[in-house]
Design a protein around this motif. Structure first.
Motif, mmCIF file in Angstrom:
data_model
loop_
_atom_site.group_PDB
_atom_site.id
_atom_site.type_symbol
_atom_site.label_atom_id
_atom_site.label_comp_id
_atom_site.label_asym_id
_atom_site.label_seq_id
_atom_site.Cartn_x
_atom_site.Cartn_y
_atom_site.Cartn_z
ATOM 1 N N ILE B 79 0.853 -1.194 0.000
ATOM 2 C CA ILE B 79 0.000 0.000 0.000
ATOM 3 C C ILE B 79 0.885 1.239 0.000
ATOM 4 C CG2 ILE B 79 -1.801 1.264 1.221
ATOM 5 C CD1 ILE B 79 -2.806 -1.378 0.311
ATOM 6 N N THR B 80 0.833 2.014 -1.091
ATOM 7 C CA THR B 80 1.622 3.239 -1.146
ATOM 8 C C THR B 80 1.078 4.262 -0.156
ATOM 9 O OG1 THR B 80 2.405 5.040 -2.560
ATOM 10 C CG2 THR B 80 0.219 4.222 -3.012
ATOM 11 N N VAL B 82 1.674 7.630 -0.246
ATOM 12 C CA VAL B 82 1.828 9.000 -0.768
ATOM 13 C C VAL B 82 0.561 9.822 -0.508
ATOM 14 C CG1 VAL B 82 2.079 10.352 -2.899
ATOM 15 C CG2 VAL B 82 3.495 8.325 -2.521
ATOM 16 N N PHE B 83 -0.603 9.191 -0.654
ATOM 17 C CA PHE B 83 -1.859 9.912 -0.535
ATOM 18 C C PHE B 83 -2.363 9.857 0.912
ATOM 19 C CE2 PHE B 83 -4.031 10.615 -4.820
ATOM 20 C CZ PHE B 83 -2.829 10.884 -5.438
ATOM 21 N N PRO B 84 -3.084 10.914 1.341
ATOM 22 C CA PRO B 84 -3.529 10.982 2.740
ATOM 23 C C PRO B 84 -4.822 10.210 3.006
ATOM 24 C CG PRO B 84 -4.177 12.993 1.622
ATOM 25 C CD PRO B 84 -3.399 12.178 0.614
ATOM 26 N N PHE B 85 -4.826 8.907 2.648
ATOM 27 C CA PHE B 85 -6.015 8.112 2.957
ATOM 28 C C PHE B 85 -6.096 7.908 4.460
ATOM 29 C CE2 PHE B 85 -7.596 6.965 -1.114
ATOM 30 C CZ PHE B 85 -6.510 6.848 -1.961
ATOM 31 N N THR B 86 -7.293 8.063 5.017
ATOM 32 C CA THR B 86 -7.482 7.767 6.437
ATOM 33 C C THR B 86 -7.733 6.273 6.593
ATOM 34 O OG1 THR B 86 -9.868 8.103 6.333
ATOM 35 C CG2 THR B 86 -8.516 10.036 6.875
ATOM 36 N N ILE B 90 -9.499 3.591 3.924
ATOM 37 C CA ILE B 90 -8.873 2.341 3.490
ATOM 38 C C ILE B 90 -9.835 1.175 3.734
ATOM 39 C CG2 ILE B 90 -7.036 0.690 4.007
ATOM 40 C CD1 ILE B 90 -5.896 2.932 2.424
ATOM 41 N N HIS B 129 -4.452 9.183 9.505
ATOM 42 C CA HIS B 129 -3.925 8.763 8.201
ATOM 43 C C HIS B 129 -3.324 7.368 8.314
ATOM 44 C CE1 HIS B 129 -3.554 13.258 7.057
ATOM 45 N NE2 HIS B 129 -4.626 12.753 6.501
#
Lengths: 275, 245
Positions: B79-80, B82-86, B90, B129
């Motif tokens: 899982i990268t 880079v992006f601000p997924f919470t 996810i 995050h």
């Protein structure tokens, strides 16, 4: 003695350029977001060169530009996916993209020098021709670019998952290959729509910088898409205004405007208190 | 009843054959470990099981009832960040396969996500995050993503990679409780034979692309293990231990 037109007179005169630049930034910005997510920014640099090579071939052969650039982009995609080439040492996907990038850039300059049109190469690669945009360009960008962005927005969650974790997406029954083809096609189409006006350098600049600025400023994924669109549009219009004010070429001026926005974002992020 | 059957399956990439003549059947409700040295073909078999890799020859049969009811926990590093997924976003992705491509998650989806996070002790981190979570929390987050859609089968690829002893024990306890609650079938791929012998009923042991052992995890022999791993191994109370000297 003729009075020089004022800045706002120039803005009025070049209103088509302003609208086209706004649409260019708003289209390329969100498309670039997916390149960032996939770690495929080099592809974003190479594809405008391929499309540009197609444009040059089109002008030499007197065929529609969109046909020639579509052929060159598809040819590149097939070559990159051609597995027997990968057996040779060093032939990673990145190397193949770089190979194609260099070949396309060299091909543009060489082909134009053969046709004694080297100056056109500078336009295509570096400066763009935003100020020559017409009402027809606005229409084409609106008819094709706006639905493209709407499609990406509507299906963004699927594109995020497919880009972030294609294996898991596949186990859920999602047809990953179809989404990847659609994303690649969207990228190609966005570049073909904007290349002539923006130039290859600014094209890549819009794919890279608006999402990067959005990532710097936004704390939530939900705001990234619209932020990339907005920043792209603002950067584009700012660049056109800067070019008109200072008599600079538009493509590099737009990139300069985006770089300034990026620096401002870094400063803002630095002073903003963490939540 | 079996949820998947491999019948003399050959798998590979391009011209390279990776796995040959593999045959086994996995009963519904079983817990199975998939083990073997590096390069044995574990990930290849796993991908074929998940329908991500076509067979070169042979047949894989999946019970239609379980075809889409599979939850997958990948290796954490895939899982990268880079992006601000919470964490919540996810886990919510685990429901996308059950939603229309253009659909927006609704209140019912949010409730499923919330309930799963609570069950896994992650509710307090929902807005955090994903990249800021600890290793153990990330692994539980990926487990939550796989479980939120209420699958009948759970497939885990190296689920305890990078976790310490306490985190690993906690993870397996959580897994056991979910398995009991939901009658889950489990497939666990791991380098750690000890974990698989301790926590799985059955074992599939791959060696050089072939199935060297298929049976109860605790019925493994010292000789077979020693031959496969190229060193003297003894099973002490069901746990494999390398004999030095």
């Amino acid at each position: 003695m003729v009075d020089q037109p004022g800045f706002f007179e120039l803005i009025g005169f070049f209103h088509d350029a302003l609208v086209v630049s706004l649409l260019t930034g708003a289209i390329l910005g969100p498309v670039g977001l997916f390149l960032h997510l996939r770690g495929s920014l080099f592809l974003g640099a190479a594809l405008p060169q391929f499309a540009g090579f197609g444009f040059v071939v089109a002008s030499v052969l007197a065929i529609p530009e969109w046909i020639a650039s579509s052929v060159t982009i598809v040819f590149f995609a097939v070559a990159a996916a051609f597995k027997p080439l990968r057996k040779f040492d060093g032939m990673t996907l990145e190397a193949m993209i770089g190979l194609g990038y260099t070949a396309a850039m060299g091909g543009i300059v060489l082909l134009l020098s053969l046709t004694k049109a080297e100056g056109h190469a500078a336009e295509l690669l570096l400066k763009g021709s935003m100020l020559a945009a017409t009402c027809r360009d606005t229409q084409i960008l609106s008819w094709f670019g706006v639905p493209l962005v709407l499609l990406l927005y509507l299906f963004r969650r699927r594109f995020y998952l497919v880009s972030l974790d294609p294996e898991t997406a596949g186990t859920m029954g999602i047809r990953v290959e179809i989404y990847e083809i659609v994303l690649f096609a969207a990228l190609g189409m966005a570049i073909m729509l904007t290349l002539t006006e923006a130039g290859a350098m600014a094209c890549f600049g819009f794919l890279l910088l608006p999402p990067l600025i959005a990532l710097t400023l936004c704390r939530r994924v939900g705001t990234l898409f619209l932020a990339s669109m907005t920043i792209g549009a603002v950067g584009a219009i700012s660049g056109v205004c800067l070019a008109l004010k200072t008599d600079l070429p538009v493509g590099p001026a737009m990139v300069l405007a985006l770089l300034c926005l990026w620096l401002a974002a870094l400063v803002f992020r630095g002073v903003r208190k963490p939540s | 009843m079996n949820w998947v059957e491999f019948d003399r399956v050959n798998l590979g990439y391009g011209h390279q054959s990776v796995v040959e003549e593999v045959s086994f059947a996995l009963p519904v409700g079983s817990s199975v470990g998939l083990a073997g040295p590096n390069g044995a073909g574990k990930t290849t078999v796993l991908k074929a099981m998940l329908g991500l890799l076509p067979v070169r020859s042979g047949r894989i049969a999946r019970d239609p009832a379980y075809r889409r009811a599979t939850g997958y926990v990948p290796q954490r590093g895939t899982i990268t960040e880079v992006f601000p997924f919470t964490l919540e976003e996810i886990v919510e992705m685990g429901l996308y396969g059950k939603m229309r491509p253009w659909a927006v998650p609704n209140g019912a989806h949010a409730e499923m996500v919330r309930a799963t996070l609570e069950r896994l002790g992650l509710a307090a981190f929902a807005d955090k995050h994903f990249r800021d979570l600890s290793g153990g929390q990330k692994q539980r987050a990926l487990l939550a993503r796989a479980l939120v859609s209420e699958p009948g089968i759970l497939v885990l690829d190296e689920p305890t990679y990078g976790l310490d002893l306490a985190q690993t024990q906690g993870f397996f306890e959580l897994l056991a409780s979910f398995r009991k609650e939901r009658s889950l079938s489990l497939i666990i791929v791991s380098h750690n034979l000890h974990e698989l012998v301790m926590h799985c009923e059955y074992l599939l042991l791959l060696h050089q692309g072939r199935l060297a052992y298929s049976g109860p995890a605790k019925a493994l022999s010292d000789d077979l293990l020693s031959r496969i791993y190229g060193m003297e191994i003894r099973l002490q109370g069901g746990t494999p231990e390398v004999i030095h000297g």
